[in-house]
Scaffold this active site. Structure first.
Site, mmCIF file in Angstrom:
data_model
loop_
_atom_site.group_PDB
_atom_site.id
_atom_site.type_symbol
_atom_site.label_atom_id
_atom_site.label_comp_id
_atom_site.label_asym_id
_atom_site.label_seq_id
_atom_site.Cartn_x
_atom_site.Cartn_y
_atom_site.Cartn_z
ATOM 1 C CG HIS A 444 2.979 10.066 -1.124
ATOM 2 N ND1 HIS A 444 2.605 9.014 -1.939
ATOM 3 C CD2 HIS A 444 3.545 9.506 -0.027
ATOM 4 C CE1 HIS A 444 2.931 7.874 -1.352
ATOM 5 N NE2 HIS A 444 3.494 8.139 -0.195
ATOM 6 C CG HIS A 601 6.236 0.980 -1.151
ATOM 7 N ND1 HIS A 601 6.827 2.046 -1.794
ATOM 8 C CD2 HIS A 601 5.458 1.515 -0.178
ATOM 9 C CE1 HIS A 601 6.428 3.176 -1.223
ATOM 10 N NE2 HIS A 601 5.600 2.884 -0.240
#
Length: 713
Positions: A444, A601
């Site tokens: 990720h 985010h």
């Protein structure tokens, strides 16, 4: 206090209920009358899309636990079945609120502004009826595939998330013969290849009228079953278990295994059945039986199924005054379009703040590296990319130019698996070395390494980010990026890629911190250090911004720090399993969630450290999956003006009194009381600030360093 004091289940919020509370905050934007009407449509569409994914993944996972007899309790002391019961109650209320918002608030306002959504085909005028019948005959009928169910034709596969119309039919009796009519079931899928919103001729008053495709099909159902009488017809939609289960150790070819599992999403267990509120009881009984679903999984909808169509309505032309002005990201002053990007990075680290600043420098970084004859190698991790990614094109070009290109494509990026498989194959054909992630872990992290031969030797340039290499979402997600040629970070970046491609881990890391190796331990150390400062008479202060917070160990550490007197200010957009206001436990902790036009985010972690601030950005949230089951990177921001800029960003978000929702001790969220205060929306502030910076010859950062709060009036 001992650590054990902070382990009580009543100190923690259930993850799934916290997520539903987040979706309620998104829904509150759709209900906010101060927001332009079409923006409210967009927020309502987002809540519907969010809820779909929640059921396909989270609810499906809980059902799997129940079916497997799994009885272990969660962080809040709830079994899987108890969670499902509570989720069912909360989700039904949320859906009811979605549709009351749509029917009672948004539709009347659309009519006031000249857009009429005809909800039932019976309401069409004669002229409109002729138009839609002609549209059906010319455009819809050739595409449809009506499917009957009888002894020779079994119940068809109803694909996940598709909109369908079910009907009960009876055979037309021959003339002169009377007998009891037997009901038969038939279904037709509303084709996704056709637009769902169909414009009709303008009204005499100039108003615009639209109708949904399923209403046109339902009006003309008789054309599909000429030998039958249609007793009843009604739309329905199923949500299936879409949580991929891949035994990676047993999969000889991960790419092929994921391709195989993707097909299973279409026929996984039905988790949720949506039907019209007025559906015939006999039809509902048949659907319930065929999908093997209990009453609590059935959602009776007072309105059109699948509100995600509202995102298409947002795109209708001619209503620009009912939308926010289109956002155009500001250029980055340090990186003009025609600059030598490597020369500019050598002058000093560069911080990027998306989407307020353009994502173009990140694309330019890869493009210029692909074309530069002095660049020897490019290495990059890709988690999610856009449909027509310039990053992918640049990497392919670099390989064709003879450079060493290594790309880790994370095939297990949920709902992007198919897209990533396509890009992985394309990159391989171009000559790139493609790695498909690590067994048991999702990669990720967001990192790009460019190795360049220069006059004084080999130099490594690195981009690190909190968001994906997706030029499309970079216009909608707030994220932080760092461009640097720091030698220690360059060495670490090389080590990261060596670890990903060859399982070679260095004995010592310079600056970067990786999960699942020791990132969690590092966070706990940083939180613990603030606690020690407070216990020793110093000032302890933590400001942390992330998407979600649900790791028990991290929450325990935060509780211990709070109990010791550390001031903890958390900006958590989504899930938050921590509770505030618990006497002796979390009285010094505040939590706010900012829900606005952009999706928050970025992950920024700031530790006061007795005045020697340490500031980090990361791809990781404080969640078990990020800290223990993914490859994530935490990177420090050390250049003082960049540290000041990040502190400034956090400070403005802590002052937001327009889009911020504040967590209360009873687990509810409320908007900031703005009485007597000047309105401050952090997102609007950063949009203006980025444009001002781009125009200014100099851009002094208006920041502060943990200024004590002013006494309350």
């Amino acid at each position: 206090m001992e650590k054990s004091d902070f382990t009580k289940t009543e100190y923690y919020r259930n993850r799934e209920l916290s997520w539903l509370a987040f979706n309620e905050r998104v829904l509150s934007e759709a209900r906010d009358k101060t927001i332009p009407l079409f923006e409210r449509l967009k927020f309502l569409s987002i809540t519907a899309s969010n809820l779909d994914e929640f059921f396909m993944i989270r609810v499906a996972s809980l059902k799997d636990m129940v079916n497997a007899g799994y009885t272990k309790k969660d962080i809040a002391g709830m079994t899987a079945q108890e969670q499902l019961d509570r989720i069912g109650e909360a989700a039904q209320k949320l859906v009811s609120l979605q549709y009351s918002t749509y029917s009672r608030s948004l539709l009347p306002m659309l009519r006031q502004h000249g857009l009429n959504v005809i909800q039932e085909h019976e309401a069409l005028t004669e002229e409109q009826g002729e138009y839609v019948d002609r549209y059906f005959r010319d455009n819809v009928y050739p595409v449809l595939t009506p499917m009957a169910v009888d002894s020779s034709r079994p119940f068809p596969l109803i694909r996940n998330k598709t909109l369908n119309i079910g009907a009960l039919l009876s055979k037309k009796n021959p003339e002169g013969k009377e007998k009891e009519k037997e009901l038969e079931f038939a279904t037709v899928q509303v084709p996704s290849v056709l637009p769902r919103i169909i414009p009709l001729p303008h009204g005499k008053d100039g108003s615009r009228n639209v109708i949904l495709l399923e209403e046109i099909i339902e009006r003309n159902m008789q054309q599909l079953f000429l030998s039958y009488d249609i007793i009843c017809a009604s739309p329905y939609r199923v949500m299936r278990n879409a949580d991929l289960t891949i035994e990676e150790d047993e999969a000889a070819d991960l790419l092929k295994e994921i391709q195989k599992q993707l097909k299973k999403r279409q026929w996984g267990e039905v988790i949720r059945l949506e039907v019209e509120e007025k559906i015939d009881k006999r039809l509902l009984k048949l659907l319930r039986r065929e999908f093997d679903i209990r009453d609590e999984g059935i959602y009776k909808i007072n309105g059109p199924l699948d509100l995600t169509f509202l995102m298409k309505m947002y795109g209708l032309e001619g209503f620009e005054d009912l939308k926010n002005p289109k956002h155009v990201p500001a250029p980055v002053r340090e990186l003009p379009p025609d600059c030598d990007i490597f020369e500019e990075i050598r002058k000093g680290d560069i911080l990027l703040h998306h989407p307020y600043q353009t994502f173009d420098p990140v694309v330019k970084f890869v493009r210029d590296a692909a074309a530069d004859p002095r660049v020897l190698a490019i290495k990059q991790t890709l988690y999610r990319v856009s449909g027509n990614s310039p990053i992918i094109a640049a990497l392919a070009q670099a390989a064709e130019n003879g450079k060493q290109v290594s790309v880790l494509v994370e095939l297990k990026a949920r709902f992007d698996e198919e897209n990533n498989i396509i890009w992985a194959k394309m990159l391989e054909k171009a000559g790139c070395h493609v790695i498909y992630g690590l067994v048991g872990l999702k990669t990720h992290s967001k990192i790009t390494l460019v190795v360049r031969r220069e006059e004084d030797g080999i130099r490594r340039y690195v981009h690190l980010g909190t968001g994906n290499y997706n030029d499309s979402t970079a216009k909608q997600y707030t994220d932080i990026g760092l461009l640097t040629c720091s030698a220690p970070i360059g060495e670490d970046a090389t080590a990261v890629f060596n670890m990903l491609s060859g399982y070679s881990e260095p004995a010592v890391w310079n600056k970067l911190c990786l999960a699942p190796i020791w990132l969690k331990k590092r966070f706990l150390q940083l939180i613990g250090r603030e606690k020690e400062h407070a216990e020793n008479g110093g000032e302890g202060h933590i400001i942390a911004k992330m998407n979600s917070l649900c790791d028990r160990d991290v929450i325990e550490a935060l509780y211990a720090a709070s109990a010791a007197g550390v001031k903890i200010e958390l900006i958590v957009r989504g899930i938050c399993c921590l509770k505030v206001g618990i006497p002796g436990v979390s009285e010094n902790i505040s939590v706010r969630s900012i829900v606005g036009n952009f999706l928050e985010h970025s992950r920024i972690y700031c530790f006061y450290n007795n005045g020697q601030e340490e500031i980090y950005c990361s791809s990781a949230d404080w969640m078990p999956r990020n800290l223990e089951k993914r490859v994530e990177i935490l990177f420090p921001v050390e250049r003082q003006e960049l540290k000041d800029e990040l502190i400034h960003i956090l400070d403005i978000e802590l002052q937001d009194n327009v889009k911020a929702h504040i967590l209360q001790p009873d687990d509810t969220y409320i908007k900031v009381d703005r009485r007597g205060k000047t309105a401050l929306s952090s997102q609007d502030y950063f949009v203006k600030e980025a444009k001002d910076k781009a125009r200014a010859e100099e851009s002094p950062v208006n920041s502060r360093v943990f200024i004590p709060e002013e006494p309350a009036e």
